[in-house]
Design a protein around this motif. Structure first.
Motif, PDB file in Angstrom:
ATOM      1  N   TYR A 113       8.862  -1.429  -9.610  1.00  0.00           N
ATOM      2  CA  TYR A 113       8.581  -2.861  -9.510  1.00  0.00           C
ATOM      3  C   TYR A 113       9.612  -3.677 -10.289  1.00  0.00           C
ATOM      4  CZ  TYR A 113       3.922  -1.938  -7.514  1.00  0.00           C
ATOM      5  OH  TYR A 113       2.881  -1.547  -6.710  1.00  0.00           O
ATOM      6  N   GLN A 114       9.982  -3.208 -11.465  1.00  0.00           N
ATOM      7  CA  GLN A 114      10.935  -3.942 -12.291  1.00  0.00           C
ATOM      8  C   GLN A 114      12.311  -4.025 -11.647  1.00  0.00           C
ATOM      9  OE1 GLN A 114      10.842  -2.121 -16.203  1.00  0.00           O
ATOM     10  NE2 GLN A 114       8.632  -2.413 -16.375  1.00  0.00           N
ATOM     11  N   ASN A 115      12.615  -3.087 -10.756  1.00  0.00           N
ATOM     12  CA  ASN A 115      13.919  -3.072 -10.090  1.00  0.00           C
ATOM     13  C   ASN A 115      13.905  -3.749  -8.723  1.00  0.00           C
ATOM     14  OD1 ASN A 115      15.186  -1.617 -12.165  1.00  0.00           O
ATOM     15  ND2 ASN A 115      14.513   0.343 -11.326  1.00  0.00           N
ATOM     16  N   ALA A 116      12.740  -4.216  -8.286  1.00  0.00           N
ATOM     17  CA  ALA A 116      12.604  -4.724  -6.916  1.00  0.00           C
ATOM     18  C   ALA A 116      12.893  -6.213  -6.824  1.00  0.00           C
ATOM     19  CB  ALA A 116      11.202  -4.443  -6.392  1.00  0.00           C
ATOM     20  N   SER A 117      13.393  -6.627  -5.674  1.00  0.00           N
ATOM     21  CA  SER A 117      13.616  -8.050  -5.417  1.00  0.00           C
ATOM     22  C   SER A 117      12.521  -8.656  -4.552  1.00  0.00           C
ATOM     23  CB  SER A 117      14.967  -8.256  -4.718  1.00  0.00           C
ATOM     24  OG  SER A 117      15.000  -7.544  -3.487  1.00  0.00           O
ATOM     25  N   LEU A 118      11.753  -7.793  -3.854  1.00  0.00           N
ATOM     26  CA  LEU A 118      10.732  -8.276  -2.931  1.00  0.00           C
ATOM     27  C   LEU A 118       9.864  -7.086  -2.530  1.00  0.00           C
ATOM     28  CD1 LEU A 118       9.819 -10.713  -1.020  1.00  0.00           C
ATOM     29  CD2 LEU A 118      11.318  -9.681   0.697  1.00  0.00           C
ATOM     30  N   LEU A 119       8.544  -7.277  -2.463  1.00  0.00           N
ATOM     31  CA  LEU A 119       7.657  -6.262  -1.902  1.00  0.00           C
ATOM     32  C   LEU A 119       7.400  -6.616  -0.444  1.00  0.00           C
ATOM     33  CD1 LEU A 119       5.708  -3.761  -2.661  1.00  0.00           C
ATOM     34  CD2 LEU A 119       3.902  -5.466  -2.437  1.00  0.00           C
ATOM     35  N   VAL A 120       7.663  -5.677   0.446  1.00  0.00           N
ATOM     36  CA  VAL A 120       7.437  -5.908   1.872  1.00  0.00           C
ATOM     37  C   VAL A 120       6.398  -4.898   2.357  1.00  0.00           C
ATOM     38  CG1 VAL A 120       9.642  -6.961   2.421  1.00  0.00           C
ATOM     39  CG2 VAL A 120       9.486  -4.489   2.391  1.00  0.00           C
ATOM     40  N   TRP A 121       5.256  -5.404   2.781  1.00  0.00           N
ATOM     41  CA  TRP A 121       4.200  -4.535   3.298  1.00  0.00           C
ATOM     42  C   TRP A 121       3.288  -5.384   4.179  1.00  0.00           C
ATOM     43  CZ3 TRP A 121       3.805   0.198   4.365  1.00  0.00           C
ATOM     44  CH2 TRP A 121       2.562   0.815   4.605  1.00  0.00           C
ATOM     45  N   PRO A 122       3.299  -5.147   5.503  1.00  0.00           N
ATOM     46  CA  PRO A 122       2.501  -5.977   6.418  1.00  0.00           C
ATOM     47  C   PRO A 122       1.022  -6.012   6.064  1.00  0.00           C
ATOM     48  CG  PRO A 122       4.068  -4.627   7.632  1.00  0.00           C
ATOM     49  CD  PRO A 122       4.126  -4.162   6.210  1.00  0.00           C
ATOM     50  N   GLY A 123       0.466  -4.861   5.643  1.00  0.00           N
ATOM     51  CA  GLY A 123      -0.942  -4.837   5.213  1.00  0.00           C
ATOM     52  C   GLY A 123      -1.936  -4.848   6.351  1.00  0.00           C
ATOM     53  N   ILE A 124      -1.655  -4.107   7.408  1.00  0.00           N
ATOM     54  CA  ILE A 124      -2.553  -4.087   8.566  1.00  0.00           C
ATOM     55  C   ILE A 124      -3.906  -3.496   8.166  1.00  0.00           C
ATOM     56  CG2 ILE A 124      -2.906  -3.090  10.866  1.00  0.00           C
ATOM     57  CD1 ILE A 124       0.164  -3.252  11.212  1.00  0.00           C
ATOM     58  N   ASN A 125      -4.944  -4.319   8.286  1.00  0.00           N
ATOM     59  CA  ASN A 125      -6.326  -3.943   7.974  1.00  0.00           C
ATOM     60  C   ASN A 125      -6.531  -3.489   6.532  1.00  0.00           C
ATOM     61  OD1 ASN A 125      -7.263  -4.597  10.557  1.00  0.00           O
ATOM     62  ND2 ASN A 125      -6.806  -2.564  11.352  1.00  0.00           N
ATOM     63  N   GLU A 126      -5.700  -3.949   5.618  1.00  0.00           N
ATOM     64  CA  GLU A 126      -5.943  -3.695   4.202  1.00  0.00           C
ATOM     65  C   GLU A 126      -7.149  -4.524   3.751  1.00  0.00           C
ATOM     66  OE1 GLU A 126      -4.350  -1.753   2.073  1.00  0.00           O
ATOM     67  OE2 GLU A 126      -2.331  -1.392   2.860  1.00  0.00           O
ATOM     68  N   ALA A 127      -7.996  -3.927   2.886  1.00  0.00           N
ATOM     69  CA  ALA A 127      -9.116  -4.697   2.336  1.00  0.00           C
ATOM     70  C   ALA A 127      -8.581  -5.829   1.463  1.00  0.00           C
ATOM     71  CB  ALA A 127     -10.029  -3.790   1.535  1.00  0.00           C
ATOM     72  N   PHE A 128      -7.641  -5.520   0.605  1.00  0.00           N
ATOM     73  CA  PHE A 128      -6.896  -6.529  -0.164  1.00  0.00           C
ATOM     74  C   PHE A 128      -5.586  -5.946  -0.667  1.00  0.00           C
ATOM     75  CE2 PHE A 128     -10.309  -4.835  -2.884  1.00  0.00           C
ATOM     76  CZ  PHE A 128      -9.589  -4.261  -3.921  1.00  0.00           C
ATOM     77  N   GLY A 129      -5.571  -4.729  -1.193  1.00  0.00           N
ATOM     78  CA  GLY A 129      -4.316  -4.086  -1.559  1.00  0.00           C
ATOM     79  C   GLY A 129      -3.920  -4.279  -3.012  1.00  0.00           C
ATOM     80  N   MET A 130      -4.093  -3.223  -3.830  1.00  0.00           N
ATOM     81  CA  MET A 130      -3.725  -3.308  -5.236  1.00  0.00           C
ATOM     82  C   MET A 130      -2.221  -3.465  -5.427  1.00  0.00           C
ATOM     83  SD  MET A 130      -6.427  -3.328  -7.074  1.00  0.00           S
ATOM     84  CE  MET A 130      -5.681  -3.019  -8.683  1.00  0.00           C
ATOM     85  N   VAL A 131      -1.422  -2.946  -4.490  1.00  0.00           N
ATOM     86  CA  VAL A 131       0.036  -3.019  -4.668  1.00  0.00           C
ATOM     87  C   VAL A 131       0.509  -4.467  -4.725  1.00  0.00           C
ATOM     88  CG1 VAL A 131       0.443  -0.773  -3.606  1.00  0.00           C
ATOM     89  CG2 VAL A 131       0.494  -2.821  -2.175  1.00  0.00           C
ATOM     90  N   TYR A 132      -0.176  -5.349  -4.036  1.00  0.00           N
ATOM     91  CA  TYR A 132       0.219  -6.754  -4.064  1.00  0.00           C
ATOM     92  C   TYR A 132       0.033  -7.338  -5.466  1.00  0.00           C
ATOM     93  CZ  TYR A 132      -0.159  -6.261   1.021  1.00  0.00           C
ATOM     94  OH  TYR A 132      -0.023  -5.852   2.314  1.00  0.00           O
ATOM     95  N   LEU A 133      -1.065  -6.988  -6.118  1.00  0.00           N
ATOM     96  CA  LEU A 133      -1.300  -7.471  -7.480  1.00  0.00           C
ATOM     97  C   LEU A 133      -0.288  -6.873  -8.442  1.00  0.00           C
ATOM     98  CD1 LEU A 133      -5.201  -7.271  -7.749  1.00  0.00           C
ATOM     99  CD2 LEU A 133      -3.793  -9.226  -7.108  1.00  0.00           C
ATOM    100  N   GLU A 134      -0.042  -5.573  -8.316  1.00  0.00           N
ATOM    101  CA  GLU A 134       0.895  -4.907  -9.214  1.00  0.00           C
ATOM    102  C   GLU A 134       2.289  -5.520  -9.096  1.00  0.00           C
ATOM    103  OE1 GLU A 134       0.536  -0.921  -7.846  1.00  0.00           O
ATOM    104  OE2 GLU A 134      -1.380  -0.553  -8.862  1.00  0.00           O
TER     105      GLU A 134
END
Length: 372
Positions: free
Chosen positions: A262-283
Motif C-alpha cells: 500500500y505504501q508503494n502504490a499510486s492507486l488501488l484498482v478493483w471493480p468490486g463486483i458483488n463485494e459486500a463492502f471490501g476491507m481492501v478499500y479501507l486499508e
C-alpha cells in the motif's frame, strides 16, 4: 473502567472462523471485531468454530450441519454451566448471518442461558425462502428475528433489515472499520497501481477479467502489482499474460508486506463486483491510496467519493467506463493527491477502531446492564 470490563462475550462466525487458515475480508472483519471487544475490556470466548456454510444449496449437507450445530449447542451450554458465574458469557455476538451461512447455534444457546443475543452484519433474503436454500434462509431469518440488536455495515443491508425488522428490534449502524486507532504511513503515490483480491472462480475472477479488459484500453503508461492467490490463479495469470512485465504477481502477503505494498502504490484498482463492502478499500485509503471501483451498493459506504462522480463508473458502463476513469486518474497527479487527502480524512472520521468502539458500546452497554 473500560466499556466491556469484566464481561465475557461469546463470539461466533458461522461463515468462517476467525482462526480459518484462508485469508479473506470476512475473516479480517471477524478478527477486527474480536480485537475491538478485547481492546475495550471484554473477554471474548470463541464459542464454536463449526463452519455452517452451504455453497451449492445441498439439502443433505444442510441436514448434516444442523445435526452438528445441535451437538454444539449442547456442548456450549454444558461448558457454560461448569464455569463460575462471573466467568459465564453475558452476551452472545454472531458475525455474518445469511442464507448460505445461518447461525444455527447462537439463538438456541442464548435462550437456554438467558443472555442477550446480538448480530453484526446480517442479511435478509426473502427470495431465498424458496428453492434449494429455503431451509437455511428460513433459519437465517429466524436467527435475525432473535437478535435484540443487529449492527449493519451498509445502507443496502439497513434497507432490508428495516423492512423485515422483528418487533422493537434495534438496528444500529456500525461502519466497517480497521483494527487500528491511528492512520498508517501514507503512500507517496509514485509507485505502481495495485490490485488486492483473492483468486477464485465467481465474482473475484470476473473482477479480474473486467480489470484486464479495461487495461487493454488504457493508452498511458502503467504498471500493476497484484496481491492475492487462490484456485483461479492460473486463470488470472492468463488474463494478464498479454501485458507481460507490466504486471507483477506478489502472491499472498502477510500484514507487514501488504502494508508495504500500500505504501508503494499510486492507486488501488478493483471493480468490486458483488463485494459486500471490501476491507481492501479501507486499508488502501488509510494509506492515502485513492481507490478506483465501480459504483455498487456496499462500495458506496466505504469508497471515498471523487470530486467527479463519473470516476466511480456505473457497472453498466463495463470495462470501457472503467478504462476511461483509470486513464483520467493515471494522467492527473493533482487529482490523485486531492483524493488521497480526502480518503485519509474519511478513514480517520469514520473507519478507525476508536470510532467503531464508541458506536458498538453505545448500543451494547444498555443490554449488558440488564444481564446479571
Amino acid at each position: 473502567m473500560t466499556a466491556g470490563q469484566g464481561r465475557t462475550i461469546a463470539f461466533y462466525a458461522p461463515m468462517k472462523s476467525p482462526r480459518h487458515p484462508v485469508p479473506s475480508g470476512d475473516r479480517e472483519m471477524a478478527r477486527n471485531l474480536i480485537a475491538l471487544l478485547t481492546g475495550t475490556g471484554a473477554t471474548v470466548a470463541l464459542a464454536s468454530e463449526l463452519r455452517i456454510y452451504d455453497r451449492s444449496g445441498n439439502q443433505e449437507h444442510q441436514s448434516i450441519l444442523r445435526a452438528k450445530a445441535a451437538h454444539d449447542v449442547d456442548r456450549i451450554c454444558a461448558e457454560q454451566a461448569k464455569q463460575p458465574i462471573d466467568s459465564r458469557a453475558a452476551l452472545w455476538l454472531t458475525y455474518h448471518n445469511y442464507y448460505k451461512a445461518p447461525d444455527l447455534i447462537g439463538p438456541a444457546v442464548a435462550r437456554r442461558l438467558g443472555i442477550p443475543y446480538v448480530q453484526v452484519e446480517s442479511t435478509r433474503a426473502k427470495k431465498r425462502l424458496t428453492g434449494p436454500w429455503s431451509d437455511f434462509a428460513k433459519a437465517a431469518h429466524e436467527a435475525a428475528d432473535a437478535a435484540s440488536i443487529i449492527f449493519y455495515f451498509t445502507e443496502q443491508d439497513h434497507e432490508t433489515l428495516l423492512r423485515d425488522r422483528c418487533g422493537d428490534q434495534q438496528l444500529a449502524h456500525l461502519p466497517p472499520f480497521l483494527r487500528r486507532d491511528t492512520l498508517p504511513v501514507a503512500s507517496n503515490l509514485s509507485g505502481p497501481i495495485l490490485s488486492v483480491g483473492m483468486m477464485r472462480p465467481g465474482d473475484k475472477l470476473t473482477s479480474y477479467g473486467l480489470l484486464a479488459e479495461a487495461l487493454e484500453a488504457v493508452a498511458c503508461p502503467w504498471r500493476l502489482d497484484i496481491v492475492g492467490d487462490g484456485p483461479a490463479r492460473s486463470d488470472v495469470e492468463a488474463l494478464m499474460a498479454p501485458f507481460g512485465e507490466r504486471v507483477r504477481f506478489l502472491g499472498q502477503l502477510d500484514s507487514v508486506a501488504l502494508e508495504e505494498a500500500y505504501q508503494n502504490a499510486s492507486l488501488l484498482v478493483w471493480p468490486g463486483i458483488n463485494e459486500a463492502f471490501g476491507m481492501v478499500y479501507l486499508e488502501a485509503q488509510s494509506h492515502g491510496v485513492p481507490v478506483l471501483a465501480q459504483d455498487r451498493p456496499g462500495l458506496r459506504d466505504v469508497v471515498t467519493v471523487w470530486d467527479d462522480p463519473s470516476l466511480m463508473p456505473k457497472p453498466e458502463r463495463g470495462a470501457a467506463g472503467f478504462a476511461d476513469a483509470l486513464s483520467r486518474v493515471l494522467t492527473d497527479n493533482g487529482l490523485r493527491e486531492r483524493q488521497a487527502r480526502k480518503a485519509r480524512e474519511q478513514i480517520a472520521d469514520k473507519h478507525l477502531a476508536s470510532v467503531a468502539a464508541k458506536q458498538l458500546w453505545s448500543a451494547l452497554s444498555p443490554l449488558l446492564e440488564t444481564t446479571p
